[in-house]
Design a protein around this motif. Structure first.
Motif, PDB file in Angstrom:
ATOM      1  N   UNK A  52      51.027  15.178  77.087  1.00 55.28           N
ATOM      2  CA  UNK A  52      49.613  15.422  76.618  1.00 55.28           C
ATOM      3  C   UNK A  52      48.903  16.289  77.307  1.00 55.28           C
ATOM      4  N   UNK A  53      48.260  17.182  76.572  1.00 56.66           N
ATOM      5  CA  UNK A  53      47.384  18.191  77.145  1.00 56.66           C
ATOM      6  C   UNK A  53      46.084  18.662  76.290  1.00 56.66           C
ATOM      7  N   UNK A  54      44.948  19.259  76.731  1.00 58.73           N
ATOM      8  CA  UNK A  54      44.102  19.879  75.809  1.00 58.73           C
ATOM      9  C   UNK A  54      44.926  21.289  75.561  1.00 58.73           C
ATOM     10  N   UNK A  55      44.173  22.210  74.683  1.00 55.05           N
ATOM     11  CA  UNK A  55      44.516  23.434  74.108  1.00 55.05           C
ATOM     12  C   UNK A  55      44.262  24.287  75.519  1.00 55.05           C
ATOM     13  N   UNK A  56      43.083  24.226  75.966  1.00 58.58           N
ATOM     14  CA  UNK A  56      42.895  24.979  77.239  1.00 58.58           C
ATOM     15  C   UNK A  56      43.844  24.734  78.379  1.00 58.58           C
ATOM     16  N   UNK A  57      44.271  23.554  78.423  1.00 59.64           N
ATOM     17  CA  UNK A  57      45.048  23.243  79.905  1.00 59.64           C
ATOM     18  C   UNK A  57      46.516  23.988  79.280  1.00 59.64           C
ATOM     19  N   UNK A  58      46.832  23.684  78.260  1.00 58.56           N
ATOM     20  CA  UNK A  58      48.293  24.334  77.587  1.00 58.56           C
ATOM     21  C   UNK A  58      48.192  25.749  77.904  1.00 58.56           C
ATOM     22  N   UNK A  86      59.433  21.403  80.023  1.00 58.90           N
ATOM     23  CA  UNK A  86      57.931  20.803  79.420  1.00 58.90           C
ATOM     24  C   UNK A  86      57.247  21.440  78.554  1.00 58.90           C
ATOM     25  N   UNK A  87      57.036  20.695  77.617  1.00 60.59           N
ATOM     26  CA  UNK A  87      56.341  21.302  76.402  1.00 60.59           C
ATOM     27  C   UNK A  87      54.801  20.531  76.156  1.00 60.59           C
ATOM     28  N   UNK A  88      53.612  21.433  76.293  1.00 67.41           N
ATOM     29  CA  UNK A  88      52.437  20.617  76.246  1.00 67.41           C
ATOM     30  C   UNK A  88      52.312  20.245  74.508  1.00 67.41           C
ATOM     31  N   UNK A  89      51.566  19.039  74.479  1.00 63.72           N
ATOM     32  CA  UNK A  89      51.289  18.600  73.186  1.00 63.72           C
ATOM     33  C   UNK A  89      49.826  18.215  73.177  1.00 63.72           C
ATOM     34  N   UNK A 109      48.190  26.714  81.487  1.00 56.80           N
ATOM     35  CA  UNK A 109      49.730  26.329  82.206  1.00 56.80           C
ATOM     36  C   UNK A 109      50.559  27.487  81.679  1.00 56.80           C
ATOM     37  N   UNK A 110      50.690  27.868  80.350  1.00 58.88           N
ATOM     38  CA  UNK A 110      51.698  29.015  79.973  1.00 58.88           C
ATOM     39  C   UNK A 110      51.132  30.394  80.854  1.00 58.88           C
ATOM     40  N   UNK A 111      49.962  30.795  80.857  1.00 60.26           N
ATOM     41  CA  UNK A 111      49.519  31.910  81.585  1.00 60.26           C
ATOM     42  C   UNK A 111      50.185  31.922  83.069  1.00 60.26           C
ATOM     43  N   UNK A 112      49.961  30.756  83.928  1.00 56.59           N
ATOM     44  CA  UNK A 112      50.261  30.501  85.361  1.00 56.59           C
ATOM     45  C   UNK A 112      51.881  30.486  85.290  1.00 56.59           C
ATOM     46  N   UNK A 113      52.694  30.112  84.512  1.00 64.22           N
ATOM     47  CA  UNK A 113      53.970  29.860  84.612  1.00 64.22           C
ATOM     48  C   UNK A 113      54.516  31.290  84.311  1.00 64.22           C
ATOM     49  N   UNK A 114      53.951  32.089  83.454  1.00 57.52           N
ATOM     50  CA  UNK A 114      54.222  33.466  83.218  1.00 57.52           C
ATOM     51  C   UNK A 114      54.349  34.346  84.116  1.00 57.52           C
ATOM     52  N   UNK A 115      53.249  34.065  85.001  1.00 58.69           N
ATOM     53  CA  UNK A 115      53.114  34.927  86.196  1.00 58.69           C
ATOM     54  C   UNK A 115      54.142  34.733  87.238  1.00 58.69           C
ATOM     55  N   UNK A 116      54.858  33.584  87.094  1.00 61.39           N
ATOM     56  CA  UNK A 116      55.846  33.088  88.097  1.00 61.39           C
ATOM     57  C   UNK A 116      57.192  33.601  87.781  1.00 61.39           C
ATOM     58  N   UNK A 117      57.487  34.180  86.465  1.00 59.76           N
ATOM     59  CA  UNK A 117      58.913  34.647  86.283  1.00 59.76           C
ATOM     60  C   UNK A 117      58.618  36.246  85.641  1.00 59.76           C
ATOM     61  N   UNK A 118      59.831  37.050  86.404  1.00 59.81           N
ATOM     62  CA  UNK A 118      59.425  38.492  86.324  1.00 59.81           C
ATOM     63  C   UNK A 118      59.661  39.029  84.855  1.00 59.81           C
ATOM     64  N   UNK A 154      59.156  37.268  81.783  1.00 60.63           N
ATOM     65  CA  UNK A 154      58.095  36.280  80.941  1.00 60.63           C
ATOM     66  C   UNK A 154      56.771  36.815  80.712  1.00 60.63           C
ATOM     67  N   UNK A 155      56.449  37.250  79.650  1.00 68.51           N
ATOM     68  CA  UNK A 155      54.877  37.667  79.505  1.00 68.51           C
ATOM     69  C   UNK A 155      54.439  37.114  78.307  1.00 68.51           C
ATOM     70  N   UNK A 156      54.075  35.734  78.384  1.00 72.82           N
ATOM     71  CA  UNK A 156      53.639  34.788  77.311  1.00 72.82           C
ATOM     72  C   UNK A 156      52.051  34.734  77.187  1.00 72.82           C
ATOM     73  N   UNK A 157      51.117  35.445  76.257  1.00 75.29           N
ATOM     74  CA  UNK A 157      49.860  35.308  76.611  1.00 75.29           C
ATOM     75  C   UNK A 157      49.476  33.846  76.210  1.00 75.29           C
ATOM     76  N   UNK A 158      48.567  33.530  76.726  1.00 75.81           N
ATOM     77  CA  UNK A 158      47.844  32.139  76.640  1.00 75.81           C
ATOM     78  C   UNK A 158      47.475  31.800  75.212  1.00 75.81           C
ATOM     79  N   UNK A 159      47.146  32.905  74.464  1.00 80.83           N
ATOM     80  CA  UNK A 159      46.833  32.911  73.080  1.00 80.83           C
ATOM     81  C   UNK A 159      47.720  32.388  72.241  1.00 80.83           C
ATOM     82  N   UNK A 160      48.826  32.443  72.673  1.00 84.81           N
ATOM     83  CA  UNK A 160      50.045  32.053  71.725  1.00 84.81           C
ATOM     84  C   UNK A 160      50.174  30.326  71.412  1.00 84.81           C
TER      85      UNK A 160
END
Length: 360
Positions: free
Chosen positions: A283-289, A216-219, A292-301, A303-309
Protein backbone atom coordinates in the motif's frame (compact mmCIF):
# COMPACT_ATOMS: atom_id res chain seq x y z
CA UNK A 1 3.36 10.97 -59.66
CA UNK A 2 1.05 10.85 -56.62
CA UNK A 3 2.92 10.41 -53.36
CA UNK A 4 2.37 9.72 -49.66
CA UNK A 5 3.98 12.19 -47.26
CA UNK A 6 5.06 10.82 -43.85
CA UNK A 7 6.40 12.61 -40.77
CA UNK A 8 8.10 10.80 -37.91
CA UNK A 9 10.46 8.73 -40.06
CA UNK A 10 12.70 6.81 -39.32
CA UNK A 11 10.82 6.26 -36.05
CA UNK A 12 9.58 2.81 -35.13
CA UNK A 13 5.90 3.30 -35.97
CA UNK A 14 6.47 5.27 -39.17
CA UNK A 15 8.97 2.69 -40.40
CA UNK A 16 6.50 -0.12 -39.72
CA UNK A 17 3.57 1.76 -41.26
CA UNK A 18 5.08 2.57 -44.66
CA UNK A 19 5.17 -1.04 -45.96
CA UNK A 20 1.52 -1.52 -45.02
CA UNK A 21 0.46 1.72 -46.71
CA UNK A 22 2.02 0.93 -50.07
CA UNK A 23 0.34 -2.49 -50.07
CA UNK A 24 -3.13 -0.95 -50.10
CA UNK A 25 -5.17 -1.32 -53.27
CA UNK A 26 -4.35 1.48 -55.74
CA UNK A 27 -1.98 3.10 -53.24
CA UNK A 28 0.80 5.37 -54.49
CA UNK A 29 4.15 3.55 -54.61
CA UNK A 30 6.25 6.59 -53.75
CA UNK A 31 6.65 7.82 -50.18
CA UNK A 32 8.23 11.15 -49.22
CA UNK A 33 9.60 11.42 -45.67
CA UNK A 34 10.72 14.52 -43.81
CA UNK A 35 13.65 13.70 -41.54
CA UNK A 36 15.59 15.71 -38.97
CA UNK A 37 19.08 16.44 -40.37
CA UNK A 38 20.92 14.46 -37.69
CA UNK A 39 18.89 11.36 -38.57
CA UNK A 40 19.51 11.45 -42.32
CA UNK A 41 22.08 8.63 -42.42
CA UNK A 42 19.90 6.18 -40.49
CA UNK A 43 16.84 7.31 -42.47
CA UNK A 44 18.51 6.62 -45.82
CA UNK A 45 19.57 3.18 -44.61
CA UNK A 46 16.11 2.31 -43.35
CA UNK A 47 14.48 3.69 -46.49
CA UNK A 48 16.66 1.41 -48.61
CA UNK A 49 15.73 -1.62 -46.50
CA UNK A 50 12.00 -0.89 -46.68
CA UNK A 51 11.91 0.03 -50.36
CA UNK A 52 13.68 -3.21 -51.29
CA UNK A 53 11.29 -5.38 -49.29
CA UNK A 54 8.09 -3.47 -50.08
CA UNK A 55 8.87 -2.69 -53.75
CA UNK A 56 8.31 1.04 -53.39
CA UNK A 57 10.27 4.27 -53.70
CA UNK A 58 11.10 6.26 -50.56
CA UNK A 59 12.53 9.75 -50.87
CA UNK A 60 14.11 11.32 -47.80
CA UNK A 61 14.13 15.09 -47.32
CA UNK A 62 15.93 16.99 -44.58
CA UNK A 63 13.59 19.20 -42.60
CA UNK A 64 11.93 19.94 -39.28
CA UNK A 65 8.20 20.18 -38.62
CA UNK A 66 8.83 22.93 -36.06
CA UNK A 67 10.06 25.26 -38.85
CA UNK A 68 7.96 27.28 -41.25
CA UNK A 69 7.52 25.38 -44.54
CA UNK A 70 8.94 22.45 -42.57
CA UNK A 71 12.46 23.75 -43.11
CA UNK A 72 12.55 22.08 -46.54
CA UNK A 73 13.79 25.03 -48.60
CA UNK A 74 13.32 24.71 -52.36
CA UNK A 75 12.22 21.07 -52.06
CA UNK A 76 9.00 22.18 -50.34
CA UNK A 77 7.31 22.97 -53.64
CA UNK A 78 8.45 19.71 -55.23
CA UNK A 79 6.90 17.65 -52.44
CA UNK A 80 3.63 19.58 -52.08
CA UNK A 81 2.96 19.40 -55.82
CA UNK A 82 2.68 15.60 -55.86
CA UNK A 83 1.36 14.84 -52.37
CA UNK A 84 -1.98 13.01 -52.25
CA UNK A 85 -1.97 11.80 -48.62
CA UNK A 86 -0.29 12.98 -45.43
CA UNK A 87 0.38 10.72 -42.45
CA UNK A 88 1.46 12.89 -39.53
CA UNK A 89 3.21 10.74 -36.91
CA UNK A 90 5.98 13.05 -35.70
CA UNK A 91 5.56 13.98 -32.03
CA UNK A 92 7.31 13.97 -28.69
CA UNK A 93 6.32 10.75 -26.91
CA UNK A 94 7.69 11.35 -23.41
CA UNK A 95 5.70 11.44 -20.18
CA UNK A 96 8.30 13.70 -18.57
CA UNK A 97 8.72 16.13 -21.48
CA UNK A 98 9.12 19.84 -20.69
CA UNK A 99 6.18 22.05 -21.63
CA UNK A 100 8.06 24.25 -24.11
CA UNK A 101 9.52 21.27 -25.97
CA UNK A 102 6.15 19.52 -26.15
CA UNK A 103 4.41 22.65 -27.42
CA UNK A 104 7.06 23.28 -30.06
CA UNK A 105 6.91 19.76 -31.51
CA UNK A 106 3.38 18.56 -30.83
CA UNK A 107 1.45 21.81 -31.28
CA UNK A 108 3.55 24.09 -33.47
CA UNK A 109 4.72 21.10 -35.50
CA UNK A 110 1.15 20.00 -36.20
CA UNK A 111 0.21 23.57 -37.12
CA UNK A 112 3.05 23.62 -39.66
CA UNK A 113 2.11 20.25 -41.13
CA UNK A 114 -1.49 21.46 -41.51
CA UNK A 115 -0.16 24.53 -43.36
CA UNK A 116 1.80 22.15 -45.59
CA UNK A 117 -1.47 20.31 -46.28
CA UNK A 118 -3.14 23.50 -47.54
CA UNK A 119 -0.29 23.88 -50.05
CA UNK A 120 -0.90 20.42 -51.59
CA UNK A 121 -3.21 20.86 -54.63
CA UNK A 122 -3.69 17.10 -55.11
CA UNK A 123 -4.28 16.22 -51.45
CA UNK A 124 -7.02 13.66 -50.88
CA UNK A 125 -6.76 13.23 -47.11
CA UNK A 126 -4.89 14.24 -43.97
CA UNK A 127 -4.19 11.40 -41.51
CA UNK A 128 -3.30 12.47 -37.98
CA UNK A 129 -1.89 10.02 -35.46
CA UNK A 130 -3.05 11.31 -32.11
CA UNK A 131 -3.46 9.36 -28.84
CA UNK A 132 -6.28 8.07 -26.68
CA UNK A 133 -4.82 10.21 -23.91
CA UNK A 134 -6.22 13.41 -25.36
CA UNK A 135 -8.87 12.32 -22.86
CA UNK A 136 -6.61 13.39 -20.00
CA UNK A 137 -8.01 11.99 -16.76
CA UNK A 138 -11.61 11.98 -17.94
CA UNK A 139 -13.66 9.94 -15.49
CA UNK A 140 -15.74 7.44 -17.45
CA UNK A 141 -16.07 6.31 -21.06
CA UNK A 142 -14.35 8.63 -23.55
CA UNK A 143 -15.99 8.23 -26.93
CA UNK A 144 -14.44 8.73 -30.34
CA UNK A 145 -16.49 11.87 -30.94
CA UNK A 146 -15.41 13.35 -27.58
CA UNK A 147 -12.55 15.83 -27.35
CA UNK A 148 -13.11 19.00 -25.33
CA UNK A 149 -14.71 17.81 -22.10
CA UNK A 150 -12.98 20.04 -19.54
CA UNK A 151 -10.56 17.22 -18.71
CA UNK A 152 -7.41 17.59 -16.60
CA UNK A 153 -4.11 16.22 -17.89
CA UNK A 154 -1.39 14.17 -16.19
CA UNK A 155 1.54 15.65 -18.14
CA UNK A 156 2.54 17.94 -20.99
CA UNK A 157 2.55 15.06 -23.46
CA UNK A 158 -1.18 14.57 -22.96
CA UNK A 159 -2.06 18.27 -22.95
CA UNK A 160 -0.10 19.11 -26.10
CA UNK A 161 -1.42 16.12 -28.02
CA UNK A 162 -4.87 17.37 -27.05
CA UNK A 163 -4.02 20.86 -28.32
CA UNK A 164 -2.70 19.43 -31.58
CA UNK A 165 -5.87 17.41 -32.12
CA UNK A 166 -7.95 20.53 -31.54
CA UNK A 167 -6.00 22.15 -34.40
CA UNK A 168 -6.73 19.16 -36.64
CA UNK A 169 -10.45 19.26 -35.81
CA UNK A 170 -10.49 22.96 -36.65
CA UNK A 171 -8.83 22.24 -40.01
CA UNK A 172 -11.36 19.49 -40.71
CA UNK A 173 -14.19 21.90 -39.90
CA UNK A 174 -12.71 24.24 -42.51
CA UNK A 175 -12.89 21.57 -45.20
CA UNK A 176 -9.74 19.44 -44.87
CA UNK A 177 -10.70 15.74 -45.35
CA UNK A 178 -9.29 14.15 -42.21
CA UNK A 179 -8.92 10.88 -40.36
CA UNK A 180 -7.68 10.88 -36.76
CA UNK A 181 -6.27 7.75 -35.14
CA UNK A 182 -5.95 7.54 -31.36
CA UNK A 183 -3.72 4.66 -30.27
CA UNK A 184 -3.74 3.73 -26.60
CA UNK A 185 -0.45 2.57 -25.00
CA UNK A 186 1.57 1.00 -27.82
CA UNK A 187 3.80 -2.00 -27.21
CA UNK A 188 6.19 -3.59 -29.67
CA UNK A 189 5.28 -6.13 -32.32
CA UNK A 190 3.00 -8.89 -31.01
CA UNK A 191 4.93 -11.55 -32.95
CA UNK A 192 8.44 -10.59 -31.85
CA UNK A 193 8.08 -8.18 -28.92
CA UNK A 194 10.45 -5.87 -30.76
CA UNK A 195 10.28 -2.14 -30.12
CA UNK A 196 12.54 0.85 -30.64
CA UNK A 197 11.83 2.52 -27.31
CA UNK A 198 11.41 0.80 -23.94
CA UNK A 199 8.33 2.61 -22.68
CA UNK A 200 4.67 1.82 -22.03
CA UNK A 201 4.31 -1.79 -20.85
CA UNK A 202 8.09 -2.23 -21.01
CA UNK A 203 8.39 0.06 -17.98
CA UNK A 204 6.56 -2.53 -15.92
CA UNK A 205 8.40 -5.49 -17.45
CA UNK A 206 11.68 -3.81 -16.49
CA UNK A 207 10.36 -3.14 -12.99
CA UNK A 208 9.54 -6.82 -12.52
CA UNK A 209 12.75 -8.21 -14.01
CA UNK A 210 14.99 -5.85 -12.04
CA UNK A 211 13.80 -7.42 -8.77
CA UNK A 212 14.88 -10.94 -7.74
CA UNK A 213 12.04 -13.44 -7.39
CA UNK A 214 9.74 -11.14 -5.41
CA UNK A 215 8.68 -7.93 -7.15
CA UNK A 216 7.30 -5.10 -5.04
CA UNK A 217 4.31 -3.42 -6.64
CA UNK A 218 2.86 -0.27 -5.07
CA UNK A 219 -0.92 -0.21 -4.69
CA UNK A 220 -2.83 3.01 -4.12
CA UNK A 221 -6.30 4.49 -4.45
CA UNK A 222 -7.85 3.72 -7.82
CA UNK A 223 -5.26 1.19 -8.96
CA UNK A 224 -7.34 -1.90 -8.21
CA UNK A 225 -10.29 -0.80 -10.35
CA UNK A 226 -8.35 0.87 -13.17
CA UNK A 227 -7.47 -0.72 -16.50
CA UNK A 228 -4.37 -0.27 -18.65
CA UNK A 229 -5.13 -0.23 -22.35
CA UNK A 230 -2.25 -1.76 -24.34
CA UNK A 231 -2.15 -2.48 -28.08
CA UNK A 232 0.73 -3.93 -30.17
CA UNK A 233 2.38 -1.88 -32.90
CA UNK A 234 1.51 -4.35 -35.67
CA UNK A 235 -2.18 -3.94 -34.85
CA UNK A 236 -1.79 -0.16 -35.03
CA UNK A 237 -0.13 -0.19 -38.45
CA UNK A 238 -2.56 -2.75 -39.88
CA UNK A 239 -5.56 -0.82 -38.55
CA UNK A 240 -4.33 2.53 -39.88
CA UNK A 241 -3.59 1.07 -43.32
CA UNK A 242 -7.03 -0.55 -43.47
CA UNK A 243 -9.02 2.38 -42.10
CA UNK A 244 -7.15 4.93 -44.21
CA UNK A 245 -8.88 3.71 -47.35
CA UNK A 246 -12.24 5.02 -46.13
CA UNK A 247 -12.97 8.35 -47.81
CA UNK A 248 -16.76 8.63 -47.45
CA UNK A 249 -16.73 11.02 -44.46
CA UNK A 250 -15.04 14.42 -44.20
CA UNK A 251 -13.92 13.59 -40.63
CA UNK A 252 -13.56 10.21 -38.95
CA UNK A 253 -12.01 9.51 -35.54
CA UNK A 254 -10.80 6.04 -34.51
CA UNK A 255 -9.72 4.92 -31.06
CA UNK A 256 -7.14 2.19 -31.68
CA UNK A 257 -7.60 0.62 -28.28
CA UNK A 258 -8.10 -2.83 -26.81
CA UNK A 259 -11.89 -3.25 -26.52
CA UNK A 260 -11.33 -5.53 -23.49
CA UNK A 261 -8.40 -4.05 -21.54
CA UNK A 262 -7.03 -5.75 -18.46
CA UNK A 263 -7.44 -4.40 -14.96
CA UNK A 264 -4.20 -3.46 -13.19
CA UNK A 265 -4.38 -6.55 -10.90
CA UNK A 266 -4.95 -8.86 -13.90
CA UNK A 267 -2.14 -7.21 -15.86
CA UNK A 268 0.18 -7.50 -12.87
CA UNK A 269 -0.52 -11.22 -12.57
CA UNK A 270 0.20 -11.79 -16.27
CA UNK A 271 3.48 -9.91 -16.01
CA UNK A 272 4.41 -11.79 -12.85
CA UNK A 273 3.85 -15.13 -14.56
CA UNK A 274 5.74 -14.08 -17.70
CA UNK A 275 8.72 -12.79 -15.70
CA UNK A 276 8.73 -15.62 -13.15
CA UNK A 277 8.17 -13.25 -10.24
CA UNK A 278 5.93 -13.32 -7.20
CA UNK A 279 4.29 -9.97 -6.58
CA UNK A 280 4.28 -8.29 -3.20
CA UNK A 281 1.64 -5.57 -3.21
CA UNK A 282 2.56 -2.69 -0.92
CA UNK A 283 0.00 0.00 0.00
CA UNK A 284 1.24 3.46 -0.89
CA UNK A 285 0.12 6.88 -2.00
CA UNK A 286 0.55 7.89 -5.63
CA UNK A 287 3.29 10.34 -4.58
CA UNK A 288 5.22 7.64 -2.69
CA UNK A 289 4.85 5.21 -5.60
CA UNK A 290 6.24 7.80 -8.00
CA UNK A 291 9.17 8.58 -5.68
CA UNK A 292 9.91 4.86 -5.29
CA UNK A 293 10.01 4.29 -9.04
CA UNK A 294 12.29 7.28 -9.57
CA UNK A 295 14.71 6.19 -6.85
CA UNK A 296 14.88 2.57 -7.97
CA UNK A 297 15.35 3.59 -11.61
CA UNK A 298 18.48 5.51 -10.64
CA UNK A 299 19.97 2.33 -9.17
CA UNK A 300 19.71 0.24 -12.34
CA UNK A 301 21.90 1.17 -15.32
CA UNK A 302 19.35 0.09 -17.94
CA UNK A 303 16.12 1.26 -16.34
CA UNK A 304 14.64 4.66 -17.12
CA UNK A 305 11.09 4.67 -15.77
CA UNK A 306 9.64 8.17 -15.26
CA UNK A 307 7.72 8.69 -12.05
CA UNK A 308 4.87 10.00 -14.21
CA UNK A 309 4.17 6.41 -15.32
CA UNK A 310 2.48 5.83 -11.95
CA UNK A 311 -0.54 7.86 -13.12
CA UNK A 312 -1.41 5.11 -15.60
CA UNK A 313 -1.78 2.59 -12.78
CA UNK A 314 -4.90 4.47 -11.69
CA UNK A 315 -6.14 5.93 -14.96
CA UNK A 316 -9.89 6.62 -14.69
CA UNK A 317 -10.74 6.60 -18.40
CA UNK A 318 -12.17 3.81 -20.54
CA UNK A 319 -12.06 4.08 -24.32
CA UNK A 320 -14.95 3.43 -26.65
CA UNK A 321 -13.77 2.15 -30.04
CA UNK A 322 -17.09 1.59 -31.81
CA UNK A 323 -16.04 3.35 -35.02
CA UNK A 324 -12.89 1.25 -35.20
CA UNK A 325 -14.64 -2.07 -34.62
CA UNK A 326 -17.38 -1.20 -37.10
CA UNK A 327 -15.05 -0.16 -39.91
CA UNK A 328 -12.57 -3.01 -39.36
CA UNK A 329 -15.31 -5.66 -39.39
CA UNK A 330 -14.58 -8.28 -42.01
CA UNK A 331 -11.03 -7.04 -42.65
CA UNK A 332 -9.32 -9.66 -40.48
CA UNK A 333 -7.61 -6.89 -38.48
CA UNK A 334 -8.25 -7.16 -34.74
CA UNK A 335 -6.43 -6.32 -31.53
CA UNK A 336 -4.95 -9.48 -29.97
CA UNK A 337 -5.37 -9.98 -26.21
CA UNK A 338 -2.33 -8.94 -24.18
CA UNK A 339 -2.05 -12.48 -22.78
CA UNK A 340 -1.25 -13.79 -26.26
CA UNK A 341 1.97 -11.80 -26.66
CA UNK A 342 3.18 -10.77 -23.19
CA UNK A 343 5.81 -13.55 -23.20
CA UNK A 344 7.34 -12.08 -26.38
CA UNK A 345 7.56 -8.62 -24.84
CA UNK A 346 9.33 -10.05 -21.81
CA UNK A 347 11.64 -12.12 -24.01
CA UNK A 348 12.61 -9.05 -26.00
CA UNK A 349 13.46 -7.09 -22.85
CA UNK A 350 15.58 -9.98 -21.52
CA UNK A 351 17.45 -10.36 -24.81
CA UNK A 352 18.00 -6.68 -25.54
CA UNK A 353 18.78 -5.18 -22.15
CA UNK A 354 19.95 -7.96 -19.87
CA UNK A 355 17.11 -7.49 -17.41
CA UNK A 356 16.63 -10.60 -15.33
CA UNK A 357 20.39 -11.26 -15.39
CA UNK A 358 21.48 -8.05 -13.64
CA UNK A 359 19.28 -7.28 -10.66
CA UNK A 360 19.10 -4.70 -7.95
Amino acid sequence: MRTIFVTGFPGFLASALIPTLVQRKASPRRVDCIVLPHLLDSAHQRAQEISTKADCEIRVFAGDITDIRLGMGNEYGVVTKECSEIFHLAAIYDLAVAKDVAERVNVDGTRNVLAFATDCPELDRFHHISTCYVSGRFDGVFRENDLQTGQAFSNHYESTKFESEVLVHDAASSGLPTTIYRPSIVSGDSHTGRTQKMDGPYFFVQWMLAQPRIAVMPVFAGSREATMNIVPSDYITAAIATLSTGRDRPLRVYSLADPSPLTIPALTQLLAHATGRRVLRVPATRWLASALIRSVSHLHPDMDIPGEAVNYLAHPTHYDCSNTLQDLEGSGVACPPFAEYVDRLVGFVRDESGFGRRRL
